[in-house]
Design a protein around this motif. Structure first.
Motif: not given
Length: 233
Positions: A51-55, A202-206
């Motif tokens: 899992l990648y967490i985009g926070i 999937i590569n959108q900036p946080t």
């Protein structure tokens, strides 16, 4: 005397019988629950291996989310980039609010309502939604006195931390819900031509957290400072 010892031994055996039977029954029950996928309290595995967490990882909230997920699903690897992940948690919105709830006879604020709104989604490695946009909200009320501004700013930050902790628990519960597992299984079995729903980047900036609050106290308007928000944990 020998007869008495024999009777005592027989009674002891009879008393031990139910205990032995109870142990056997308990072991059998645990084996049955394990076969059915039952998990002991404290761990609830996620339906994906990585899992990648985009926070933001250097934020207190991001660190707490990672710790909670690692504790709930120790076999799920938390990776550094979306490309390495089987699933991706994307942050859509993370904002704080503060609004006046009541005024005194002189028109001064007596009470504020603090709010925290967090919206996220979970997608697979192809950007397909495992969990659509989900919004979690938390609110706390705070008595206000403009004679003790510094103390109230500290209280506001403490309440925001409390709300963050509440949201962390709810995020983990949402990720481990049965519908997320079913969605993962469904997408895994999807064939070319099957309806897949929306696909996200999937590569959108946080998105940056919005800490701007509607009152003119500098340490809150510019985002409350926190001693552990410097990336050190």
């Amino acid at each position: 005397m020998n007869f008495a010892r024999h009777k005592l031994g027989s009674t002891g055996a009879r008393r031990g019988g139910p205990r032995w039977a109870l142990r056997v029954a308990s072991l059998a029950l645990l084996a049955l629950l394990s076969a059915c996928g039952f998990q002991m309290r404290g761990t609830t595995p996620l339906p994906f291996d990585s899992l990648y967490i985009g926070i933001a990882p250097n934020s207190r909230f991001g660190a707490e989310v990672r710790r909670a997920i690692a504790a709930a699903s120790p076999d799920t690897k938390l990776v550094e980039t979306p490309k390495e992940a089987e699933a991706i948690l994307q942050q859509v919105r993370n904002s704080r609010s503060m609004r006046e709830v009541s005024l005194n006879a002189q028109g001064r604020v007596e009470e504020y309502e603090l709010g925290l709104v967090f919206t996220f989604r979970v997608v697979d490695a192809k950007g397909r939604a495992l969990l659509p946009d989900t919004t979690l909200e938390a609110y706390r009320e705070m008595q206000y006195n403009d004679q003790v501004v510094q103390a109230k700013e500290g209280q506001a930050e403490s309440l925001y931390r409390n709300m963050e902790q509440s949201l962390v628990s709810r995020i983990v519960r949402r990720l481990t819900a049965p519908d997320v597992r079913l969605a993962a299984q469904k997408l895994e079995n999807t064939k070319p031509g099957d309806e897949q729903g929306p696909v996200y980047n999937i590569n959108q900036p946080t998105p940056q957290q919005n800490d701007r609050l509607p009152w003119n106290r500098p340490s809150i308007t510019n985002g409350p400072a926190s001693p552990d928000d410097d990336g050190t944990y």
